[in-house]
Design an enzyme around this catalytic site. Structure first.
Site, PDB file in Angstrom:
ATOM      1  N   ARG A   1     -11.864   8.429   6.060  1.00 30.45           N
ATOM      2  CA  ARG A   1     -11.647   8.755   7.468  1.00 30.45           C
ATOM      3  C   ARG A   1     -11.670  10.249   7.683  1.00 30.45           C
ATOM      4  NH1 ARG A   1      -8.082   4.508   6.767  1.00 30.45           N
ATOM      5  NH2 ARG A   1      -6.411   6.010   6.494  1.00 30.45           N
TER       6      ARG A   1
ATOM      7  N   SER B   1      -6.902 -11.032  -9.677  1.00 30.17           N
ATOM      8  CA  SER B   1      -5.883 -10.038 -10.007  1.00 30.17           C
ATOM      9  C   SER B   1      -5.330 -10.469 -11.356  1.00 30.17           C
ATOM     10  CB  SER B   1      -4.754 -10.002  -8.981  1.00 30.17           C
ATOM     11  OG  SER B   1      -5.270  -9.761  -7.686  1.00 30.17           O
TER      12      SER B   1
ATOM     13  N   GLU C   1      -7.265  -1.655  -9.750  1.00 26.66           N
ATOM     14  CA  GLU C   1      -6.171  -0.946  -9.088  1.00 26.66           C
ATOM     15  C   GLU C   1      -4.967  -1.028 -10.002  1.00 26.66           C
ATOM     16  OE1 GLU C   1      -5.815  -2.725  -5.136  1.00 26.66           O
ATOM     17  OE2 GLU C   1      -7.134  -1.158  -4.330  1.00 26.66           O
TER      18      GLU C   1
ATOM     19  N   TYR D   1       0.892  -1.166   0.000  1.00 23.97           N
ATOM     20  CA  TYR D   1       0.000   0.000   0.000  1.00 23.97           C
ATOM     21  C   TYR D   1       0.923   1.206   0.000  1.00 23.97           C
ATOM     22  CZ  TYR D   1      -4.145   2.586   1.877  1.00 23.97           C
ATOM     23  OH  TYR D   1      -5.207   3.430   2.087  1.00 23.97           O
TER      24      TYR D   1
ATOM     25  N   HIS E   1      -2.188   7.522  -3.209  1.00 19.69           N
ATOM     26  CA  HIS E   1      -3.342   6.639  -3.045  1.00 19.69           C
ATOM     27  C   HIS E   1      -3.762   6.541  -1.580  1.00 19.69           C
ATOM     28  CE1 HIS E   1      -6.075   3.294  -3.617  1.00 19.69           C
ATOM     29  NE2 HIS E   1      -5.402   2.583  -2.737  1.00 19.69           N
TER      30      HIS E   1
ATOM     31  N   GLN F   1     -15.597  -4.287   0.338  1.00 18.34           N
ATOM     32  CA  GLN F   1     -14.414  -3.875   1.121  1.00 18.34           C
ATOM     33  C   GLN F   1     -14.808  -3.003   2.321  1.00 18.34           C
ATOM     34  OE1 GLN F   1     -11.581  -1.818  -1.371  1.00 18.34           O
ATOM     35  NE2 GLN F   1     -10.170  -1.353   0.290  1.00 18.34           N
TER      36      GLN F   1
ATOM     37  N   LYS G   1     -10.996  -8.399  -2.275  1.00 15.00           N
ATOM     38  CA  LYS G   1      -9.717  -8.275  -2.971  1.00 15.00           C
ATOM     39  C   LYS G   1      -9.217  -9.571  -3.579  1.00 15.00           C
ATOM     40  CE  LYS G   1      -8.455  -4.025  -1.778  1.00 15.00           C
ATOM     41  NZ  LYS G   1      -7.834  -3.066  -2.679  1.00 15.00           N
TER      42      LYS G   1
HETATM   43 MN    MN Z   1      -4.109  -3.774  -4.323  1.00 13.23          MN
END
Ligand code: MN
Length: 429
Positions: free
Chosen positions: A151, A266, A208, A137, A142, A249, A262
């Protein structure tokens, strides 16, 4: 050992289209199915796929220590296990075989017939059997955008973010190569203004924009990889579309993080571009904003200047570019990620895949997900055909492309292109 394969002045006797992602200086590795239904390991120059199994059987790798069947396999894992020295020897030799000045294969029609394939004669497969998949991450853009949306704009980054490359363990079973369509997932979501969840198709399927690096056998249980050695264990990189279901999510991720939102799919580009081929495109990464603990302090140019683009193509429609980003925007580099991943003694093996996390640049046109581009659906994105998207719709195709560019010199990744199909329907009996 010098990387002679990177010589920018080298020309090949194969025809290479102008602006190809795959000049003779690239020499990526992949796995493909041939017209004779044989799976082999190969490379690509221009629009030719090259059967490395056939080259090896015909003794073109003479003098390089390789087992007889190293390229006659359906994954690159064993070749990657052979280590950096062998990868370099093989890439250098391939450059030599296809060098314009070398007549050996150029003048041997019998050999050319079994070694060279057109792209329409092959089908690309997964390049490795992915042992474990980890997703970081690591883009500050991002993480800041997501923190701001969900948040608090004042404290968008959580306290740990500037001190370590945050990540989670993903799922390797659902990683697929470019061209394999993906079904819209179903799951639990909680509608706004409700305390109870409902079950159904995700309404917020997203891409993503990521890159992933592939490792070789690196360490034993208990043994950390020092940051200065980390790059020795990185074979190469692919484009990586880490499909996500934003509504699933939001409901599921507390307190243990990403799960079913997730791990449904992918998608990867099928040619692994080696770290060696990317050498000329090293660049300085962002300066750390906090003093890093010693095990995360990296020296030298550990970032890479790789231009990245995302396109959306509606069914039977034309492509619209949604985003233009760059791998160099990553706050945490791959060396830091690998050093952090193993600092507790977690072993990494050949074929493990490490996702960068969504790569968002500083400006709104460089955001790496629909979540950010449409700002959680508040600002729909316009396509060329006049339609709008907040997230990805059924039968849309998402295409990611990436390349490094210098004057007259380009090393590219090709593309990862994936169609989103409607929710899976069991076949009627
Ligand atoms: Mn990812």
């Amino acid at each position: 050992m010098p990387i002679t394969a990177n010589d920018p002045g080298r020309k090949t006797w194969l025809e290479v289209p102008a602006n190809s992602d795959f000049p003779i200086q690239n020499i990526p590795f992949g796995v493909f199915l041939t017209r004779d239904d044989v799976i082999t390991i190969g490379t690509r120059i221009g629009d030719f796929a090259i059967d490395l199994g056939a080259l090896h059987q015909l003794d073109y790798f003479d003098g390089i220590p390789l087992t007889d069947d190293i390229f006659l396999q359906d994954t690159l894992n064993d070749f990657i296990s052979d280590g950096k020295k062998t990868w370099r020897l093989v890439r250098n030799r391939i450059a030599d075989i296809f060098d314009a000045e070398n007549p050996k294969l150029r003048e041997n029609e019998e050999h050319r017939k079994v070694i060279l394939f057109g792209l329409d004669e092959i089908e690309m497969q997964m390049p490795v059997q992915v042992g474990d998949y980890t997703d970081f991450y690591s883009s500050k853009g991002h993480a800041t955008n997501v923190g701001t949306m969900f948040r608090d704009p004042e404290n968008a980054l959580l306290p740990n973010w500037l001190h370590m490359p945050v990540g989670y363990h993903g799922r390797s079973s659902s990683i697929v190569p470019s061209g394999i369509p993906v079904n819209r997932p179903q799951g639990q979501t909680r509608p706004k203004d409700s305390d109870e969840p409902v079950f159904g198709p995700s309404k917020r399927v997203d891409f993503e924009l990521e890159m992933a690096f592939i490792t070789t056998d690196a360490n034993h249980l208990g043994e950390p990889i020092p940051i200065a050695e980390a790059e020795d264990y990185i074979f190469g990189l692919v484009l990586f579309n880490d499909w996500s279901a934003r509504d699933i999510q939001t409901w599921e991720y507390v307190p243990l993080g990403p799960f079913l939102a997730k791990n449904f799919a992918s998608s990867v580009s099928p040619w692994i571009v080696t770290l060696d081929a990317l050498e000329p495109f090293r660049t300085e990464g962002p300066k750390p904003e906090k003093k890093l603990l010693p095990y995360l302090q990296s020296k030298g140019k550990k970032s890479f200047d790789i231009e990245l683009e995302v396109f959306l193509q509606p069914e039977n429609g034309e492509e619209t570019r949604l985003s233009k980003s760059n791998f160099k925007y990553m706050y945490w580099n791959m060396s830091q990620q690998l050093a952090h991943h193993t600092v507790n003694g977690c072993p990494v093996i050949s074929g493990d895949m490490m996702g960068s996390g969504t790569i968002s640049g500083p400006t709104p046109d460089s955001y790496g997900s629909m979540l950010e581009l449409s700002w959680k659906g508040e600002r729909p994105v316009k396509l060329k055909d006049g339609s709008e998207r907040k997230f990805i719709e059924d039968n849309d195709t998402v295409i990611m492309r990436g390349f490094c560019q210098k004057k007259n010199y380009r090393i590219g990744f090709g593309e990862v292109s994936t169609k989103l199909l409607p929710v899976f329907e069991p076949k009627k009996k």
